[in-house]
Design a protein around this motif. Sequence first.
Motif, PDB file in Angstrom:
ATOM      1  N   LEU A 143      45.269  29.984 -15.351  1.00  0.00           N
ATOM      2  CA  LEU A 143      45.043  29.983 -16.788  1.00  0.00           C
ATOM      3  C   LEU A 143      45.745  31.186 -17.388  1.00  0.00           C
ATOM      4  N   ALA A 144      46.217  31.046 -18.603  1.00  0.00           N
ATOM      5  CA  ALA A 144      46.745  32.176 -19.366  1.00  0.00           C
ATOM      6  C   ALA A 144      45.903  32.339 -20.618  1.00  0.00           C
ATOM      7  N   THR A 145      45.605  33.593 -20.980  1.00  0.00           N
ATOM      8  CA  THR A 145      44.830  33.866 -22.187  1.00  0.00           C
ATOM      9  C   THR A 145      45.487  34.991 -22.975  1.00  0.00           C
ATOM     10  N   VAL A 146      45.361  34.911 -24.301  1.00  0.00           N
ATOM     11  CA  VAL A 146      45.849  35.941 -25.215  1.00  0.00           C
ATOM     12  C   VAL A 146      44.664  36.420 -26.043  1.00  0.00           C
ATOM     13  N   ALA A 147      44.495  37.763 -26.113  1.00  0.00           N
ATOM     14  CA  ALA A 147      43.402  38.349 -26.872  1.00  0.00           C
ATOM     15  C   ALA A 147      43.920  39.485 -27.734  1.00  0.00           C
ATOM     16  N   ASP A 148      43.061  39.972 -28.627  1.00  0.00           N
ATOM     17  CA  ASP A 148      43.454  41.034 -29.539  1.00  0.00           C
ATOM     18  C   ASP A 148      43.411  42.429 -28.913  1.00  0.00           C
ATOM     19  N   ASP A 149      43.169  42.510 -27.607  1.00  0.00           N
ATOM     20  CA  ASP A 149      43.190  43.817 -26.951  1.00  0.00           C
ATOM     21  C   ASP A 149      44.583  44.154 -26.420  1.00  0.00           C
ATOM     22  N   ARG A 150      45.605  43.447 -26.964  1.00  0.00           N
ATOM     23  CA  ARG A 150      47.006  43.702 -26.647  1.00  0.00           C
ATOM     24  C   ARG A 150      47.381  43.320 -25.223  1.00  0.00           C
ATOM     25  N   LEU A 151      46.735  42.310 -24.682  1.00  0.00           N
ATOM     26  CA  LEU A 151      47.028  41.897 -23.311  1.00  0.00           C
ATOM     27  C   LEU A 151      47.176  40.392 -23.200  1.00  0.00           C
ATOM     28  N   LEU A 152      48.177  39.980 -22.433  1.00  0.00           N
ATOM     29  CA  LEU A 152      48.273  38.618 -21.915  1.00  0.00           C
ATOM     30  C   LEU A 152      47.710  38.655 -20.503  1.00  0.00           C
ATOM     31  N   ARG A 153      46.738  37.816 -20.218  1.00  0.00           N
ATOM     32  CA  ARG A 153      46.120  37.775 -18.895  1.00  0.00           C
ATOM     33  C   ARG A 153      46.441  36.446 -18.211  1.00  0.00           C
ATOM     34  N   ILE A 154      46.605  36.515 -16.888  1.00  0.00           N
ATOM     35  CA  ILE A 154      46.764  35.315 -16.076  1.00  0.00           C
ATOM     36  C   ILE A 154      45.636  35.304 -15.044  1.00  0.00           C
ATOM     37  N   TRP A 155      44.923  34.192 -14.997  1.00  0.00           N
ATOM     38  CA  TRP A 155      43.761  34.045 -14.127  1.00  0.00           C
ATOM     39  C   TRP A 155      44.036  32.984 -13.070  1.00  0.00           C
ATOM     40  N   ALA A 156      43.618  33.244 -11.838  1.00  0.00           N
ATOM     41  CA  ALA A 156      43.622  32.215 -10.806  1.00  0.00           C
ATOM     42  C   ALA A 156      42.313  31.451 -10.903  1.00  0.00           C
ATOM     43  N   LEU A 157      42.371  30.152 -10.710  1.00  0.00           N
ATOM     44  CA  LEU A 157      41.202  29.306 -10.933  1.00  0.00           C
ATOM     45  C   LEU A 157      40.018  29.696 -10.055  1.00  0.00           C
ATOM     46  N   GLU A 158      40.301  30.166  -8.833  1.00  0.00           N
ATOM     47  CA  GLU A 158      39.207  30.444  -7.900  1.00  0.00           C
ATOM     48  C   GLU A 158      38.658  31.863  -8.022  1.00  0.00           C
ATOM     49  N   LEU A 159      39.241  32.698  -8.896  1.00  0.00           N
ATOM     50  CA  LEU A 159      38.799  34.083  -9.035  1.00  0.00           C
ATOM     51  C   LEU A 159      38.165  34.311 -10.399  1.00  0.00           C
ATOM     52  N   ARG A 160      37.349  35.362 -10.505  1.00  0.00           N
ATOM     53  CA  ARG A 160      36.676  35.672 -11.767  1.00  0.00           C
ATOM     54  C   ARG A 160      37.318  36.848 -12.501  1.00  0.00           C
ATOM     55  N   SER A 161      38.399  37.380 -11.956  1.00  0.00           N
ATOM     56  CA  SER A 161      39.107  38.466 -12.622  1.00  0.00           C
ATOM     57  C   SER A 161      40.594  38.125 -12.663  1.00  0.00           C
ATOM     58  N   PRO A 162      41.331  38.653 -13.637  1.00  0.00           N
ATOM     59  CA  PRO A 162      42.755  38.308 -13.777  1.00  0.00           C
ATOM     60  C   PRO A 162      43.574  38.761 -12.573  1.00  0.00           C
ATOM     61  N   VAL A 163      44.645  38.022 -12.305  1.00  0.00           N
ATOM     62  CA  VAL A 163      45.554  38.373 -11.218  1.00  0.00           C
ATOM     63  C   VAL A 163      46.794  39.062 -11.752  1.00  0.00           C
ATOM     64  N   ALA A 164      47.017  39.024 -13.077  1.00  0.00           N
ATOM     65  CA  ALA A 164      48.188  39.665 -13.670  1.00  0.00           C
ATOM     66  C   ALA A 164      47.917  39.965 -15.140  1.00  0.00           C
ATOM     67  N   PHE A 165      48.552  41.045 -15.631  1.00  0.00           N
ATOM     68  CA  PHE A 165      48.441  41.452 -17.029  1.00  0.00           C
ATOM     69  C   PHE A 165      49.844  41.681 -17.581  1.00  0.00           C
ATOM     70  N   ALA A 166      49.962  41.554 -18.892  1.00  0.00           N
ATOM     71  CA  ALA A 166      51.198  41.950 -19.568  1.00  0.00           C
ATOM     72  C   ALA A 166      50.820  42.517 -20.928  1.00  0.00           C
ATOM     73  N   PRO A 167      51.333  43.703 -21.285  1.00  0.00           N
ATOM     74  CA  PRO A 167      51.009  44.279 -22.594  1.00  0.00           C
ATOM     75  C   PRO A 167      51.776  43.573 -23.703  1.00  0.00           C
ATOM     76  N   MET A 168      51.073  43.181 -24.737  1.00  0.00           N
ATOM     77  CA  MET A 168      51.716  42.550 -25.885  1.00  0.00           C
ATOM     78  C   MET A 168      50.876  42.828 -27.127  1.00  0.00           C
ATOM     79  N   THR A 169      51.499  42.820 -28.272  1.00  0.00           N
ATOM     80  CA  THR A 169      50.797  43.081 -29.523  1.00  0.00           C
ATOM     81  C   THR A 169      50.906  41.874 -30.440  1.00  0.00           C
ATOM     82  N   ASN A 170      49.905  41.725 -31.269  1.00  0.00           N
ATOM     83  CA  ASN A 170      49.890  40.679 -32.301  1.00  0.00           C
ATOM     84  C   ASN A 170      49.963  39.275 -31.732  1.00  0.00           C
ATOM     85  N   GLY A 171      49.445  39.063 -30.515  1.00  0.00           N
ATOM     86  CA  GLY A 171      49.498  37.744 -29.898  1.00  0.00           C
ATOM     87  C   GLY A 171      48.559  36.749 -30.560  1.00  0.00           C
TER      88      GLY A 171
END
Length: 348
Positions: free
Chosen positions: A252-280
Motif C-alpha cells: 500500500l502507498a499512503t500520502v499524509a500531511d506530515d510530509r511523508l509518502l509511506r509504503i506498507w507491506a500487507l503483512e506488516l503493521r509498520s511502513p517498509v519505506a518512506f519518502a519526504p514530500m510536501t503538499n501531497g
Amino acid sequence: CRTSERKSRGGKAETRSRGAAKEKTLECGQIVWGLAFSAWPAAEDGDTDPACAVGLPCLVLATGLNDGQIKVWEVQTGHLLFSLLGHQDVVRDLSFAPNGSPILVSASRDKTLRVWDLSRDGRNVQGYPWRQVQVLSGHVQWVYCCSISPDCSMLCSAAGEKSALLWSMRSYTLIRRLEGHQSSVVSCDFSPDSALLVTASYDACVIMWDPYTGEQLRTLRHVPLHSTLDSSSEIHTSSLRSVCFSPEGLYLATVADDRLLRIWALELRSPVAFAPMTNGLCCMYFPHGGFIATGTRDGHVQFWTAPRVLSSLKHLCRRALRTFLTTYQVLALPIPRKLKEFLTYRTF
C-alpha cells in the motif's frame, strides 16, 4: 472548448530526434478536479461520426469539472466527444469500470454519485452516446472519492463523513456502511483481487476491510517521525490524503500531511519505506508496478521508485481464487480452517 497544440521546446534537431513530439492541451474552460482514462470500443461500419477509426479502439479521458460537467475527450486527437450533464456541483472524482465496459461513475460535491453508460447502444434519443443509469444518494457531505472493485461487483465511496459507503454495481443499492474511523474518510481503494478494501481518514489511520462481510481486518496507524519534521511547524499529522494498492496487491502507498509518502507491506503493521514530500494530495501506482506517482497542491506530479517483489506461489494462488470467489464462498469450501484464514486474508 478548444484543443491547442504546440511543438516541444527546443530546436529542429531535438524535434526530429523525438519524432516531432508535441504537447497537447485540452482547454476545458473550468477547474479540473477529476480524471479517468479508459479504452473506447472500435467504431463500426455505418457510424456517421465515429470517435475512433473503424475497427480500431482508442483511448478516452474523462474530466470532472468545477461547474458539475464531465467532458469526455479522445486522447490522440484531443477531440471533445461529448459532455455529461447532471451534477449540480464540482465533480470531484471519476472511475471507469476496470473490466473495459463503458461504465463511468462520478462523485460530486452535490453529495451524489452518478453512473453513466457510455456505450454506443446506450445512446439517447438525440444520438449522443451517453445515458445516466443511476443516481446514488446516501451521503450527507461532499463526496471525495469513488472506486470500483476490479471484478466490477462493488463500488466504494468516501465523503466528509466518518463512514464509507459500499454499493452493489449490479443493483445500484447500498450494501453497507463501513464504520470505524474517528474522522472524515477521504480515500479508498480495492485490492487487485477485490478481496480487500482500504480506507484512509483524517484520523491518521488506514483501515483494511473485508468488503463482503464488512469486517475490519487490520488498522495501520500513521505515527509521526519527528526527525523528519520541522519542530517549529504546526502540521496536523492526522490529515491522511490518499491510499492505493500496488498492482500485485502486496503493498500500500499512503500520502499524509506530515510530509511523508509511506509504503506498507500487507503483512506488516509498520511502513517498509518512506519518502519526504510536501503538499501531497494523492498517489497512484504505475499499472505494472515499480513506480508511484504523487500529486501536490503546488501543481506538480512526482515519480518515486517503489519496492518490487516477486509474488509467492501462495499469494498468486490466493489472488487467482479470490478473483472469482467471495469470502462466503471460500468459507463454505471443505478445506482446513487455516487455509480458509489465508484465503480470506485473516492471516498474511
